[in-house]
Design an enzyme around this catalytic site. Structure first.
Site, short mmCIF file in Angstrom:
data_model
loop_
_atom_site.label_atom_id
_atom_site.label_comp_id
_atom_site.label_asym_id
_atom_site.label_seq_id
_atom_site.Cartn_x
_atom_site.Cartn_y
_atom_site.Cartn_z
CB ALA A 31 -0.89 0.02 1.24
CG HIS A 80 2.87 0.87 7.77
ND1 HIS A 80 4.02 0.61 8.47
CD2 HIS A 80 3.26 1.49 6.62
CE1 HIS A 80 5.07 1.05 7.78
NE2 HIS A 80 4.62 1.59 6.65
CD GLU A 81 0.81 2.13 3.80
OE1 GLU A 81 1.41 3.20 3.63
OE2 GLU A 81 1.40 1.02 3.75
N1 B3K Z 1 5.97 3.87 1.46
C1 B3K Z 1 5.41 2.76 0.72
C2 B3K Z 1 6.43 1.95 0.02
C3 B3K Z 1 6.88 2.51 -1.28
C4 B3K Z 1 7.75 1.53 -2.01
C5 B3K Z 1 8.35 2.12 -3.24
N2 B3K Z 1 9.07 1.14 -4.01
C6 B3K Z 1 4.57 1.89 1.58
C7 B3K Z 1 4.87 1.92 3.01
O1 B3K Z 1 5.94 1.60 3.47
O2 B3K Z 1 4.01 2.31 3.75
ZN ZN Z 2 5.69 2.60 5.30
#
Ligand code: B3K
Ligand code: ZN
Length: 850
Positions: free
Chosen positions: A256, A291-292
């Site tokens: 995500a 998490h997101e």
């Molecule tokens: N920040 C994104 C991950 C992005 C990956 C790019 N290749 C998801 C996360 O860690 O929440």
């Molecule tokens: Zn992350």
């Protein structure tokens, strides 16, 4: 295809960007083959950078239609990676129009299409495939976005401001880097809710899915609401926009993405119903939604100065989601699961050619550094900090972090400084956790004389690529002492080990206590300690620390298995009766009992043997594990059958942790019982199951004993309409195929009309399933290596990110015998030689080969 000779980027070469951005306005005229992106960007010189009359913007695979500065056409020098042009001395407005083809974008980075829907993925460097821009996290700006299309739903970051027939406008007031930009347009329906923040803001929550899926969003919405509340209660952080949108997408390279106000999710981590999702799926949905969401503060409001600082947002956000899951579920069980995951992925990485520091110092393709080390070890480092400064110090430091750095793009130095300022502690040595790669080994020697227990501890980190010398790290060691009668003599205490050697002494009035070391897994290290089977069984029965109780059982099982593999010994009665005690202990959480009963995996055993200087034989490991499972099943068949029956809780399925724990224990018992009942119970359960956890668990048990052909066919008939369930069908057959047939079975499945290999979930289900079948992957003919190399070569030109990530299947190649090494090496060299191999895979294969 990317550049032929890609250049490495170095942390030491960081320079601020020449200009700052006050505002970005974007208009998208969506069309599958010819989307127009019109940008209007207000730049001004960056006072922190050397003055420059030149503007360099990133841009890839863009067709430049026009470019203007302050309304006048401007000459640009365009290359494959960006453009350069002359600019006025002060502030100016850049305007450009570019054309892109989202329908041709199979890399799933930038703006692309999935089942007729437009969506984006910009982290880390996807925005440069949308328009010309300084695509780096330290350039932050407020965005206004207008989307034009004939699709009914058009979304972007921030709050909606206006919409009409064929268009919608969005405004994001929070300055953000381009990697957090998002746009979605499609025929979507929302499952909606509301949340009122502690600051009194009324927030509209929407989970957008394809029509027909709206009934599978309850759990994700509930997890979102619980996350929002938890972040207010525990960290004092409230949400800051009027809407929070989540969109589920079928084609997605990872789990995500935390785009500001518009999270985009792999549909696997949103959609759930009891019939189609397992307990594990529910748990992952809860954890990833959290998490997101948590990234809104740790990542979005405070972001990274450059990609070397990735752990600043990822390690911290993983730590926060682990805390959340521990609070929502059982903290002890969550801790065990996190450590299992850390050892399986991060220790494996740290021990091989891909080892790198939590904060790497150079990279060729940043997407290759979204690793277990950055994420999971990054989270462990924060857990250690918290132990060192205590809970109060930790939350004081976090408050200071949010106060001081809100709206900024920061570094690990900024992060450690808030801890130093809030607690007065010097973290100079602790900082080595960010720069030194490799897993420290902790050698433990104990002696008992008279009334005194002496424990000598010595830390040592083996050399890793690019780092031959290691300095001692600060290791927070939590421990306790148990009296031989089973009661706790010394409750959990902490020592900080900061030198190579530390000696602890305890005066114990004549009784020899049993030391329980590294309670709660207080540091990500490997403990090397000779403990007798009696002592391990004692700790398994009596330790007050649940993690160490589990750990003792685990070590006991490992010792038994290693003995079986290397000496042909058999499981002794001590081990079996220790297991029986755990199984019979109704006072223990069923989820814990299930974990305590599970045997270490084959890859884990291979690593253990390699660590001990032996060459792992995959077939022997597989055989020993089967044999031990059979011995346990034979010896404990009565109590296992009782457990299986007792854990059959009537009533409708609920996804909560308690019910899931009961089902987990029941399935563990079923897996063992199937080895002695010919699959009778599993076949019955498969037929009667009204939820996916039990149906899939039964099918797994059958496949494990070489049965289940009829059920595999039934399962397909029942679920061929459901993409996510079909992924499970592919995965299971690959993972549990008999080793000697694995490559053949997977090859055949790859010809199946439903094997849509361009879909990352489907590809990972099948090819990743074979990789997870340790004995099947390493089957002596090398056919699996060949098959995987073929598929990676085929996938790479379409989707470099997913292909590159999967090359890690081969990261352990040096562990094995000369024949296997030679075959894996040949497979890697064949990938390396594939014409036009991506920068992503080139870097990975190069590093793996060393
Ligand atoms: N920040 C994104 C991950 C992005 C990956 C790019 N290749 C998801 C996360 O860690 O929440
Ligand atoms: Zn992350």
């Amino acid at each position: 295809m990317k550049d032929a000779a890609p250049q490495a980027v170095h942390l030491s070469e960081y320079r601020p960007f020449s200009h700052l951005i006050d505002h970005v306005a974007l208009t998208f005229r969506l069309s599958p083959q010819g989307t127009r992106v019109i940008s209007k960007i207000a730049f001004r010189p960056n006072p922190e950078a050397a003055p420059s009359r030149e503007l360099k913007l990133d841009g890839e695979q863009l067709k430049l239609i026009s470019a203007r500065i302050d309304g006048r056409p401007v000459n640009t020098e365009v290359t494959e990676t960006g453009l350069t042009c002359a600019v006025p001395e002060g502030a100016f407005v850049w305007e450009a129009e570019v054309e892109i083809a989202p329908a041709d974008n199979t890399a799933l980075e930038g703006l692309y299409m999935s089942n007729g829907m437009y969506c984006t993925q910009c982290e880390a460097e996807g925005f440069r495939k949308i328009t010309y821009y300084p695509d780096r996290p330290d350039v932050m700006a407020p965005f206004d976005v207008r989307v034009e299309s004939d699709l009914p739903v058009m979304l972007s970051n921030g709050n909606p401001t206006a919409q009409g027939k064929g268009w919608a406008e969005w405004h994001d007031p929070w300055r953000k880097p381009a990697y957090l930009f998002a746009l979605v347009a499609g025929d979507l329906v929302a499952h909606s809710g509301r949340f009122t923040t502690m600051e009194g803001r009324d927030v509209a929550l929407n989970i957008w899915v394809r029509p027909g899926d709206e009934g599978k969003c309850d759990y994700a919405l509930d997890a979102l609401i619980r996350s929002m509340k938890w972040d207010e209660e525990v960290y004092g952080r409230a949400y800051d926009l009027d809407v929070f949108n989540i969109v589920a997408v079928d084609d997605f390279n990872m789990g995500a993405m935390e785009n500001k106000g518009l999270n985009i999710f792999n549909s696997k981590y949103v959609l759930a119903s009891p019939e189609t999702a397992t307990d594990r799926d529910y748990e992952l949905i809860e954890g990833i939604i959290a998490h997101e969401y948590f990234h809104n503060w740790t990542g979005n409001r405070i972001t990274c100065r450059d990609w070397f600082q990735l752990c600043l947002k990822e390690g911290l956000t993983v730590f926060r989601d682990q805390q959340f899951s521990g609070d929502m579920r059982s903290a002890a069980v969550k801790r065990i699961e996190s450590v299992l995951q850390l050892r399986a992925r991060q220790f494996r990485e740290d021990n091989g050619p891909l080892a790198h520091p939590v904060r790497p110092e150079s990279y060729i393709e940043i997407n290759n550094f979204y690793t277990a080390t950055v994420y999971e070890k990054g989270a462990e480092v924060i857990g250690m900090l918290k132990r060192l400064v205590g809970d109060e110090g930790y939350y004081k430091a976090l408050d200071l972090y949010f106060d001081r750095h809100d709206g900024q793009a920061c570094t690990i130095e900024d992060w450690l400084k808030v801890f130093e300022d809030a607690t007065g502690r010097d973290l100079a040595q602790f900082k080595r956790w960010y720069s030194q790669s490799g897993t420290p080994r902790l050698h433990v020697e104990e002696s008992f004389e008279g009334s005194r227990l002496t424990v000598r501890l010595r830390q040592e980190t083996p050399p890793t690529p690019g780092q031959s010398e290691k300095l001692p790290q600060v290791i927070p060691l939590a421990f306790g002492l148990l009296h031989p009668d089973g009661h706790e003599m010394v409750g959990t205490q902490m020592v900080e080990m900061d030198e190579v050697e530390t000696v602890l002494t305890f005066d114990t009035e004549g009784v020899r206590p049993v030391l329980s070391l590294l309670r709660g897994f207080s540091a990500p290290v490997i403990v090397e300690r000779d403990l007798t089977a009696e002592d391990r069984a004692f700790l398994l029965a009596h330790d007050t620390d649940p993690f160490n109780r589990w750990e003792a059982g685990r070590a006991l099982a490992k010792d038994v298995l290693v003995g079986m593999i290397t000496k042909g010994s058999v499981a002794g009665p001590d081990y079996l009766s220790a297991l029986e005690q755990v199984l019979r202990d109704d006072g223990l959480d069923p989820a814990f009992r299930s974990l305590a009963l599970a045997l270490p995996g084959e890859d884990d055993l291979a690593q253990t043997l390699a660590d001990g200087g032996m060459t792992p034989d995959p077939a022997a490991i597989h055989g020993a594990r089967r044999k031990l499972s059979l011995a346990i099943a034979q010896h404990l068949s009565g109590v296992l059958a009782d457990t299986y029956d007792a854990m059959d809780v009537p009533g409708p399925y609920t996804p909560d942790a308690k019910a899931a724990g009961v089902r987990a224990l029941r399935l563990t018992a079923l897996g063992l019982l199937s080895r002695v009942d010919g699959g009778r119970r599993a076949a019955r359960q498969f037929q009667q199951a009204d939820n996916m956890t039990e149906q899939l668990g039964a099918l797994t048990a059958l496949l494990t004993i070489g049965e289940g052909g009829a059920q595999v066919a039934d399962f397909y008939r029942q679920w061929s309409h459901d993409r996510l369930v079909l992924d499970k069908w592919f995965n299971l057959q690959a993972m549990y195929a008999p080793p000697e047939d694995a490559a053949g079975i997977v090859e055949k499945l790859s010809q199946h009309p439903d094997f849509d290999w361009r879909n990352p979930n489907r590809f990972r289900s099948l090819i990743g399933g074979l990789a997870a079948n340790h004995a099947g992957l390493h089957e002596a003919s090398g056919e699996s290596y060949e098959l995987i190399a073929d598929w990676l070569i085929r996938l790479d030109p379409k989707n470099p990110q997913t292909a590159a990530r999967m090359t890690t299947i081969f990261e352990t190649w040096r562990r094995y015998d000369a024949d296997r090494q030679q075959m894996m090496r040949a497979a890697l060299e064949r990938i390396a030689a594939a014409p036009g191999l991506s920068r992503d895979s080139t870097e990975m294969v190069g590093r793996i080969l060393g």
